[in-house]
Design an enzyme around this catalytic site. Structure first.
Site, PDB file in Angstrom:
ATOM      1  N   GLY A  31      20.946  39.205  33.592  1.00  0.00           N
ATOM      2  CA  GLY A  31      22.340  38.732  33.636  1.00  0.00           C
ATOM      3  C   GLY A  31      22.526  37.752  34.791  1.00  0.00           C
ATOM      4  O   GLY A  31      22.444  38.149  35.956  1.00  0.00           O
TER       5      GLY A  31
ATOM      6  N   THR B 105      29.863  46.855  36.499  1.00  0.00           N
ATOM      7  CA  THR B 105      30.823  47.953  36.598  1.00  0.00           C
ATOM      8  C   THR B 105      30.704  48.785  35.343  1.00  0.00           C
ATOM      9  O   THR B 105      30.781  48.257  34.241  1.00  0.00           O
ATOM     10  CB  THR B 105      32.267  47.444  36.624  1.00  0.00           C
ATOM     11  OG1 THR B 105      32.359  46.476  37.620  1.00  0.00           O
ATOM     12  CG2 THR B 105      33.229  48.575  36.902  1.00  0.00           C
TER      13      THR B 105
ATOM     14  N   ALA C  92      34.167  39.899  45.961  1.00  0.00           N
ATOM     15  CA  ALA C  92      35.318  39.305  45.269  1.00  0.00           C
ATOM     16  C   ALA C  92      34.975  37.843  45.017  1.00  0.00           C
ATOM     17  O   ALA C  92      34.371  37.177  45.870  1.00  0.00           O
ATOM     18  CB  ALA C  92      36.574  39.415  46.123  1.00  0.00           C
TER      19      ALA C  92
ATOM     20  N   LEU D 249      43.022  48.780  44.645  1.00  0.00           N
ATOM     21  CA  LEU D 249      43.376  47.395  44.992  1.00  0.00           C
ATOM     22  C   LEU D 249      44.405  46.844  44.004  1.00  0.00           C
ATOM     23  O   LEU D 249      45.412  46.253  44.401  1.00  0.00           O
ATOM     24  CB  LEU D 249      42.115  46.516  44.994  1.00  0.00           C
ATOM     25  CG  LEU D 249      41.140  46.785  46.142  1.00  0.00           C
ATOM     26  CD1 LEU D 249      39.811  46.067  45.907  1.00  0.00           C
ATOM     27  CD2 LEU D 249      41.746  46.338  47.477  1.00  0.00           C
TER      28      LEU D 249
ATOM     29  N   CYS E 222      37.605  42.285  36.525  1.00  0.00           N
ATOM     30  CA  CYS E 222      37.389  43.685  36.918  1.00  0.00           C
ATOM     31  C   CYS E 222      38.613  44.589  36.875  1.00  0.00           C
ATOM     32  O   CYS E 222      38.546  45.688  36.318  1.00  0.00           O
ATOM     33  CB  CYS E 222      36.829  43.733  38.331  1.00  0.00           C
ATOM     34  SG  CYS E 222      35.109  43.265  38.382  1.00  0.00           S
TER      35      CYS E 222
ATOM     36  N   GLN F 193      41.670  44.925  35.449  1.00  0.00           N
ATOM     37  CA  GLN F 193      42.217  45.503  34.223  1.00  0.00           C
ATOM     38  C   GLN F 193      41.162  46.354  33.509  1.00  0.00           C
ATOM     39  O   GLN F 193      41.426  47.476  33.084  1.00  0.00           O
ATOM     40  CB  GLN F 193      42.720  44.378  33.315  1.00  0.00           C
ATOM     41  CG  GLN F 193      43.115  44.891  31.964  1.00  0.00           C
ATOM     42  CD  GLN F 193      44.079  43.958  31.266  1.00  0.00           C
ATOM     43  OE1 GLN F 193      45.006  43.438  31.869  1.00  0.00           O
ATOM     44  NE2 GLN F 193      43.864  43.742  29.991  1.00  0.00           N
TER      45      GLN F 193
HETATM   46  C1  UDX Z   1      37.859  42.430  42.673  1.00  0.00           C
HETATM   47  C2  UDX Z   1      37.574  43.300  43.909  1.00  0.00           C
HETATM   48  O1  UDX Z   1      38.308  42.769  45.029  1.00  0.00           O
HETATM   49  C3  UDX Z   1      36.084  43.317  44.211  1.00  0.00           C
HETATM   50  O2  UDX Z   1      35.812  44.189  45.301  1.00  0.00           O
HETATM   51  C4  UDX Z   1      35.338  43.777  42.966  1.00  0.00           C
HETATM   52  O3  UDX Z   1      33.936  43.732  43.192  1.00  0.00           O
HETATM   53  C5  UDX Z   1      35.694  42.924  41.771  1.00  0.00           C
HETATM   54  O4  UDX Z   1      37.111  42.907  41.568  1.00  0.00           O
HETATM   55  P1  UDX Z   1      38.046  39.813  42.197  1.00  0.00           P
HETATM   56  O5  UDX Z   1      38.648  40.233  40.899  1.00  0.00           O
HETATM   57  O6  UDX Z   1      36.914  38.834  42.178  1.00  0.00           O
HETATM   58  O7  UDX Z   1      37.496  41.095  42.985  1.00  0.00           O
HETATM   59  O8  UDX Z   1      39.186  39.173  43.134  1.00  0.00           O
HETATM   60  P2  UDX Z   1      40.363  39.788  44.025  1.00  0.00           P
HETATM   61  O9  UDX Z   1      40.398  39.029  45.283  1.00  0.00           O
HETATM   62  O10 UDX Z   1      40.274  41.248  44.145  1.00  0.00           O
HETATM   63  O11 UDX Z   1      41.680  39.391  43.209  1.00  0.00           O
HETATM   64  C6  UDX Z   1      42.000  39.965  41.956  1.00  0.00           C
HETATM   65  C7  UDX Z   1      43.335  39.449  41.470  1.00  0.00           C
HETATM   66  O12 UDX Z   1      44.411  39.997  42.243  1.00  0.00           O
HETATM   67  C8  UDX Z   1      43.496  37.932  41.545  1.00  0.00           C
HETATM   68  O13 UDX Z   1      44.143  37.457  40.397  1.00  0.00           O
HETATM   69  C9  UDX Z   1      44.345  37.742  42.779  1.00  0.00           C
HETATM   70  O14 UDX Z   1      45.062  36.548  42.761  1.00  0.00           O
HETATM   71  C10 UDX Z   1      45.259  38.965  42.699  1.00  0.00           C
HETATM   72  N1  UDX Z   1      45.838  39.338  44.007  1.00  0.00           N
HETATM   73  C11 UDX Z   1      45.034  39.754  45.023  1.00  0.00           C
HETATM   74  C12 UDX Z   1      47.225  39.281  44.192  1.00  0.00           C
HETATM   75  O15 UDX Z   1      47.966  38.908  43.283  1.00  0.00           O
HETATM   76  N2  UDX Z   1      47.751  39.649  45.401  1.00  0.00           N
HETATM   77  C13 UDX Z   1      46.962  40.061  46.440  1.00  0.00           C
HETATM   78  O16 UDX Z   1      47.513  40.380  47.509  1.00  0.00           O
HETATM   79  C14 UDX Z   1      45.569  40.119  46.243  1.00  0.00           C
HETATM   80  P1  ADP Z   2      29.694  39.353  35.419  1.00  0.00           P
HETATM   81  O1  ADP Z   2      30.994  38.827  35.963  1.00  0.00           O
HETATM   82  O2  ADP Z   2      29.691  40.847  35.275  1.00  0.00           O
HETATM   83  O3  ADP Z   2      28.502  38.845  36.154  1.00  0.00           O
HETATM   84  P2  ADP Z   2      29.168  37.467  33.264  1.00  0.00           P
HETATM   85  O4  ADP Z   2      29.700  37.450  31.875  1.00  0.00           O
HETATM   86  O5  ADP Z   2      29.474  36.339  34.190  1.00  0.00           O
HETATM   87  O6  ADP Z   2      29.607  38.866  33.890  1.00  0.00           O
HETATM   88  O7  ADP Z   2      27.576  37.573  33.199  1.00  0.00           O
HETATM   89  C1  ADP Z   2      26.845  38.449  32.421  1.00  0.00           C
HETATM   90  C2  ADP Z   2      25.616  37.706  31.853  1.00  0.00           C
HETATM   91  O8  ADP Z   2      24.767  38.675  31.214  1.00  0.00           O
HETATM   92  C3  ADP Z   2      25.938  36.657  30.788  1.00  0.00           C
HETATM   93  O9  ADP Z   2      25.454  35.384  31.234  1.00  0.00           O
HETATM   94  C4  ADP Z   2      25.179  37.148  29.531  1.00  0.00           C
HETATM   95  O10 ADP Z   2      24.596  36.087  28.788  1.00  0.00           O
HETATM   96  C5  ADP Z   2      24.092  38.031  30.129  1.00  0.00           C
HETATM   97  N1  ADP Z   2      23.554  39.041  29.215  1.00  0.00           N
HETATM   98  C6  ADP Z   2      24.238  39.946  28.461  1.00  0.00           C
HETATM   99  N2  ADP Z   2      23.372  40.738  27.774  1.00  0.00           N
HETATM  100  C7  ADP Z   2      22.119  40.337  28.102  1.00  0.00           C
HETATM  101  C8  ADP Z   2      20.774  40.781  27.741  1.00  0.00           C
HETATM  102  N3  ADP Z   2      20.585  41.811  26.901  1.00  0.00           N
HETATM  103  N4  ADP Z   2      19.732  40.133  28.282  1.00  0.00           N
HETATM  104  C9  ADP Z   2      19.936  39.096  29.143  1.00  0.00           C
HETATM  105  N5  ADP Z   2      21.139  38.642  29.517  1.00  0.00           N
HETATM  106  C10 ADP Z   2      22.226  39.249  29.025  1.00  0.00           C
END
Ligand code: UDX
Ligand code: ADP
Length: 463
Positions: free
Chosen positions: A9, A132, A164, A227, A276, A278
């Protein structure tokens, strides 16, 4: 000692994480594989600025390690065969069919990976779940791997990623903690130590926590649920602020100074997005329900309900303020990504706000510094609200904000990109239809300054 890592991946998690492991551990060969040929080709692009994921600092890390001990490939079997340790970093979207539709995580990609590893592996391996996953996935992976019948020994570890997007490299360089869950047996503990030793190349030991597998898996869901809950909590209050005349930014500041509450993650917004929050909460809700814990499930589900309400209410407010009709009116969208400093649009609030406005026959002009037309049309088409033609007609994607705002009735700020704050707002105002409205879904613009120019400004959570 581990000499050879394979990561299945090459997405937002696998790509940056492996790039940093490779940079910090030059003695380990790291191969990131993916079925998606286009994505791998982009990771291998001569020009490091063309890698498929935008993250501040990532291209420098890739430039340093790529070709030295970091490789991107589509040869999945070969990389599995050669590796001592395999990270599974594939996507686990919410199920769109069957039992658990719209709630449970779709584990088909994980299962496919486990089966592929089982088929190919000829030597003992440590398998690390990085995606996750709902609690108890490790045991499913274990079962598949243990029934290979070819005598190969597998240890399964859970090592959730807390980075993040937008700050992935910073987060990977200096994580608050690294969490590793493993089997309580002697072999399990040995596998944990092997992974600890890799992170210990740059992370202080006291920040590396080890737990059992289930605690590790559940901690990841819990961290994201907490969060997201903070964002929904402040967003719930933003609506009350608008009614009462309190200002949500002032409230956030006042409560954030209480060290028990803390100041981070209290920014009111048009709603959280990303791959992540939702998904993980829906997972938590599904798991709770499957154990008959309905009160627990309802409690967490409310975080999602509130978030959906916030997105809807933002769109409704635009319509109401524009004299109850947006039909034929041009609305400029500043930002499409779910947060700044990323080109990821998964679950971005912008998609849902656009969808609602298009249903009211508005036309939308979008500018995002890192997201292009193909992705924006894909996101809208994915909702299946209207035909692809209708989405194309309704949404124009342009390459600068001034053009997006030209002749528009209103501007909606959907992402908090820093560059929006640096614009010549007088110039933008001069080219808009009057009265000119700004709906700041991120509270990043200067209300007073915009009002002085002549804009009618509405932030989230204040009058
Ligand atoms: C999240 C977690 O933070 C991270 O630890 C986990 O590994 C993956 O999910 P991410 O989704 O990449 O990370 O970004 P994050 O900074 O958490 O923001 C998520 C959403 O919440 C965004 O849309 C952001 O704009 C929003 N947000 C965040 C708010 O609206 N208000 C805030 O105060 C903080
Ligand atoms: P994340 O945010 O969790 O990293 P992404 O969708 O960005 O999720 O990345 C997941 C990647 O895993 C994609 O590029 C997808 O092509 C790859 N993938 C899914 N299943 C397989 C598999 N069986 N072998 C190799 N790659 C895979």
């Amino acid at each position: 000692m581990i000499k050879n890592i394979c990561c299945i991946g090459a997405g937002y998690v696998g790509g940056p994480t492996m790039a940093v492991i490779a940079q910090k551990c030059p003695h380990i060969k790291v191969t990131v594989v993916d079925l998606n040929e286009k994505r791998i080709a982009a990771w291998n692009d001569q020009d490091v600025n063309n890698i498929p994921i935008y993250e501040p600092g990532l291209s420098d890390v890739v430039a340093e390690a790529r070709g030295r001990n970091l490789f991107f490939s589509t040869e999945v079997d070969k990389a599995i065969d050669e590796a001592d340790m395999i990270f599974i970093s594939v996507n686990t979207p919410t199920k769109t069919y069957g039992v658990g539709k719209g709630m449970a995580a779709d584990l088909k990609y994980i299962e496919l990976c486990a089966r592929q590893i089982a088929r190919v592996a000829k030597t003992d391996k440590i398998v690390v779940e990085k995606s996750t996953l709902p609690v108890r996935t490790a045991s499913a992976i274990k079962e598949i791997l243990e029934h290979t019948g070819n005598g190969v020994q597998f240890q399964i570890l859970s090592n959730p990623e807390f980075l993040a997007e937008g700050t992935a490299i910073e987060d990977l360089f200096a994580p608050d903690r690294v969490l590793i869950g493993g089997d309580t047996s002697a072999e399990g503990q040995k596998a944990i130590e092997t992974l600890v030793a890799i992170y210990a190349n740059w992370v202080p030991r006291d920040k590396i926590l080890t737990t059992n597998v289930w605690s590790s898996e559940l901690s990841k869901l819990t961290a994201n649920a907490f969060l997201a809950q903070r964002v929904s909590s402040i967003n719930a209050l933003s609506e009350l602020c608008e009614k009462t005349g309190a200002d949500v930014n002032e409230v956030a500041r006042a409560i954030g100074m209480d060290s028990r509450i803390g100041s981070k993650f209290l920014k009111s917004s048009v709603g959280f997005g990303g791959s992540c929050f939702q998904k993980d909460i829906l997972n938590l809700v599904y798991i709770a329900k499957s154990y008959g814990l309905n009160e627990v499930a309802d409690y967490w589900e409310q975080v999602i309900i509130m978030n959906d309400h916030q997105k809807r209410r933002f769109a409704k407010n635009i319509i109401k303020t524009l004299y109850n009709t947006v039909s034929g009116k041009k609305i400029a969208f500043l930002g499409w990504a779910f947060k700044k400093d990323t080109n990821d649009t998964r679950e971005s609030a912008a998609i849902y706000v656009a969808d609602d406005l298009l249903s009211e026959q508005a036309t939308i002009a979008v500018y995002d510094p890192k997201v292009g037309e193909e992705q924006i049309q894909f996101d809208l088409n994915y909702l299946e609200t209207r035909s692809e033609d209708a989405n194309k007609k309704g949404v124009q994607v342009v390459d600068n904000a001034y053009e997006a705002c030209k002749d528009a009735h209103a501007i909606a700020v959907l992402t908090e990109w820093d560059e929006f704050k640096t614009y010549d707002w007088q110039k933008i105002y001069d080219n808009m239809l009057k009265p000119a409205f700004v709906f700041d879904g991120r509270n990043i613009l200067d209300k007073k300054e915009l009002e002085k120019i002549g804009f009618i400004y509405q932030g989230i959570g204040s009058r």
